[in-house]
Every structure is written in C-alpha cells, then in structure tokens.
Write an enzyme that holds these catalytic residues in place. Sequence first.
Site, PDB file in Angstrom:
ATOM      1  N   ASP A  23       0.877  -1.168   0.000  1.00  0.00           N
ATOM      2  CA  ASP A  23       0.000   0.000   0.000  1.00  0.00           C
ATOM      3  C   ASP A  23       0.916   1.220   0.000  1.00  0.00           C
ATOM      4  OD1 ASP A  23      -1.657   2.137   0.552  1.00  0.00           O
ATOM      5  OD2 ASP A  23      -2.392   1.369   2.469  1.00  0.00           O
ATOM      6  N   LYS A  87       2.785  11.248  -3.531  1.00  0.00           N
ATOM      7  CA  LYS A  87       1.759  10.555  -4.308  1.00  0.00           C
ATOM      8  C   LYS A  87       0.793  11.529  -4.984  1.00  0.00           C
ATOM      9  CE  LYS A  87      -1.773   6.979  -3.525  1.00  0.00           C
ATOM     10  NZ  LYS A  87      -2.281   6.052  -2.484  1.00  0.00           N
ATOM     11  N   GLU A 187      -7.088   0.436  -4.730  1.00  0.00           N
ATOM     12  CA  GLU A 187      -7.150   0.343  -3.267  1.00  0.00           C
ATOM     13  C   GLU A 187      -8.493  -0.216  -2.781  1.00  0.00           C
ATOM     14  OE1 GLU A 187      -5.974   4.319  -2.148  1.00  0.00           O
ATOM     15  OE2 GLU A 187      -3.951   3.993  -2.912  1.00  0.00           O
ATOM     16  N   ASP A 211     -12.854   5.457   2.353  1.00  0.00           N
ATOM     17  CA  ASP A 211     -11.432   5.513   2.727  1.00  0.00           C
ATOM     18  C   ASP A 211     -11.059   6.916   3.169  1.00  0.00           C
ATOM     19  OD1 ASP A 211      -8.660   5.578   2.867  1.00  0.00           O
ATOM     20  OD2 ASP A 211      -8.338   4.470   1.005  1.00  0.00           O
TER      21      ASP A 211
END
Length: 429
Positions: A23, A87, A187, A211
Amino acid sequence: MAKIGINIATGSLQQPEMIVGIDLGTTNSLVAIIHPETKLPTALKEFDGSSIVPSVVHFDAFGNVEVGAAAKPYLETDPTNTIFSAKRLMGKSYNDIQTHQDFFAYKIIDDNNDSLVKVQVGNQFYSPIELSAHILTALKNRAEHILKTPVNKAVITVPAYFNDGQRKATREAGRLAGFDVLRIINEPTAASLAYGIGLQRSGSTRVAVYDLGGGTFDISVLEITDGVFEVLSTHGDTHLGGDDFDQCIVKHWIATAGLPAGFATEHQSALRVLAEQAKCALSQLPVFTGNIDEFQFGISRAEFESLIHPLVIRTLDACQRALIDAGCGIQQIDEVVLVGGSTRVPAVINQVSAFFNRSVRHNLDPDQVVALGAAIQADILAGNNQATLLLDVTPLSLGIETAGGLMDVLIPRNTKIPFKVAREYTTSV
Ligand code: ADP
Ligand code: MG
C-alpha cells in the site's frame, strides 16, 4: 509438483519466492504478505511493533536519503528538504497542482507548466516517480530485513481514480526500486479482498469502500460479478482527511485556551503533534489532557465530534454523489467497508453506518486493510490460492484512430484481461 531450488553457494533450500503486497499511501505506506505458516494476510512489523512507514523522504546536504519514521521529524525542522505527499504529484503537471501549491512546503518546479512536475531539493531535481521509488526501496529493504530473503515481486495499490499515466508512473517507481510489479490494483478492490468480499466466484455484490486517510478522502462503489471487480463510481476530496481533524483541534485550543501572545506561532508544530495525539486518544477515551511547557490542553470526545462534524458531513455528501453516479440507492449496497486511519474515529464509524443504514465492516486494522488485500492478490498471482480466480478488466475501451478521426474499438471497456485481439488495417493515404 512444486519445484524447490537449492542455493549452490550455501547448500540451503530456497524458500518459494515471496510476492509482497504494497500500500503506497499518501501519508503512510506498508507491506503485507501471506504468512507462510498461518496462511493469513499479515502486515510486516518491525521489532517495535510498527507496521506503517510514513511516506516521507528527507535529503540531507550530502544527498543522503532517509525515509519513513526517521524522515518524519524533518517535516518540522527542515521542511524544504523533506518531501511528503509525493503521491499527490504522481503523473501531474504544474498546471494540475497550481491551486494547491501552498500545500507543499518544498519547491515544485514551475518553468514548464505542461510537462510533469519535478521537485527541487538543493540543486537536485526529483520526479515524483523517483521520490516514490525511494519509499518503495525503503519498503523493499525493510521487507527483506524482516523476511531474511530477497523480495523482488510486488503488487502495488493505487486509488481507483488514478488514470493510466498515474498507474504507469507507479509501476515505473516500483521498477526503479527493483521490483517486478506484477499488478497494479485499486485500493478499494484490495480492501474488499481483505474482507473476503468478491472471493466467491459466482453472484454479484455491490460494495461501498469509504477511505479516510491522512490527507485524502475517497469513496468508491464497486460491483463484483463472478470475480470481476468493476468500479461503478468514485468520488472524494483530495484535501480532506485526518490532518484536517488535527487542525480543528489546534484552532479550538488557540480560540479557547487563553494562550499568551505569540505562543501559537512559536509552538505551531508542538500544537499539531499534541492535537494528533489527542485525536488518536479520543478514539479510545472520553477525554484527553496534555501539555506544552506549563500550559495544559484538554478536549473531550463530544467537543471533538462537534468540531469535525462539518467535515464528516462533507464525506457523506460525496458518498451521496457516488451513489448517484453509480446509479444505485443505499438499499442496493450489500457491504460497506471502512479503510484508512481516520476511520478509527468512533463518530466516523457511527455516521457512515447511519448514512448507509447498516453495520459497516471495520474489524480489520484500517491502516492495514489495503496492504492485506494486496497480499491476497499477490498470493493469487503466485498461484497459491487455487480456489479463487481474480479477474481484472480494462477500465477504458482501447482502439485505433482510423480515417476521419474515428476510433475503431478493438477491446471494449470492461473486457476481462489479459485479452488479445488482432485486426488488419490498410493505409488510406
Ligand atoms: P493514507 O492512506 O493517506 O496514507 P492512513 O490510512 O495511514 O493514510 O491514515 C493516516 C491518518 O489516520 C492520520 O491522520 C492519523 O492521524 C489517523 N489516525 C491514525 N490512528 C488514528 C486513531 N487511533 N484515531 C484517529 N485517527 C487516527
Ligand atoms: Mg490509504
């Protein structure tokens, strides 16, 4: 029959090759495997019990790189040489991120607005791919250290909304770190797998994956039909997460604690760190108290909940939009899965479950769910998990532009991959 290799140099039997699940998060990253003995998905832990690696990279004046917990303190002490949230820059041009430029404490190169961004540290330039590769290299070294075996193959997760360029960039970062990246998976798909949703080969299930991480919020609605995961819709807010919860607490203290002039500016980072501590403590306890110098700071869970209420409502609005885009009502959702460290906040769990009018899945560690799911996918690819066949689809139609600017679709969207097609064309000019 399984083949067993022998290391000629040492004469020892080689372990079957380990494929890890990674992850690669905006705030935190981690590695998980299927434990060779228990056969259960397991996050790799250091001796100190920590499984998460902060996604932070620090460069010192000599070009030495530090990653993770060792790099995190430099966010306060050396912000221009400390890269966080790399990211967010993956596959982005300066034009894409211009409106959020203030968010980054480090220097982002803006001389060519359309080309991909680079970050300047001292007189060096780094692409987001290189920065992510540093994080992945640290994860790889850590995994090899813990497992005491070379780790060369990985499954890496990305947000469902990542486009092809961002996925390629992630794959490239993995390659730079020395990984053979077997698959890039979404994800929310990984999170569903961790809960065993979609592993049954027949029937159709709709899952909402909520999330809430450190700096981003994503809601995805997935439909899983006969083992094929399709993203029906995604929504969210790329600047809403646990960090904003911390800020709510800091503002509350500044407004109510009667601090002397200049205290807040002088102790900005100490306040932020204490606020995060308070938030995490309040996930377990009804009140928190702590201090900076001789000043006491306190907050109750009820106060905290009312501070973050508007932010939680914003996430629910996004859920509403995601449902509309997916063309389904709350009744058509079969499972709701909570992911991300910020879903430890009891008020978040309660409000999401009230919104979807059902109990939500949150019994797995929300920091680890995505990595655990990636490990399950890795195990399937390794051929160890014969019972399940996990299929992937191409999210976009693929084709060729023909005379007149028309696209001749060769592979329609949602085709199961891998897939092969051939068609013959002739030149028109
Ligand atoms: P990301 O997916 O963005 O990398 P994570 O899922 O690791 O992020 O979430 C990090 C966030 O979770 C941080 O804001 C952190 O403060 C928050 N968090 C971690 N533990 C708790 C807790 N016990 N209670 C509330 N928030 C928490
Ligand atoms: Mg995450």
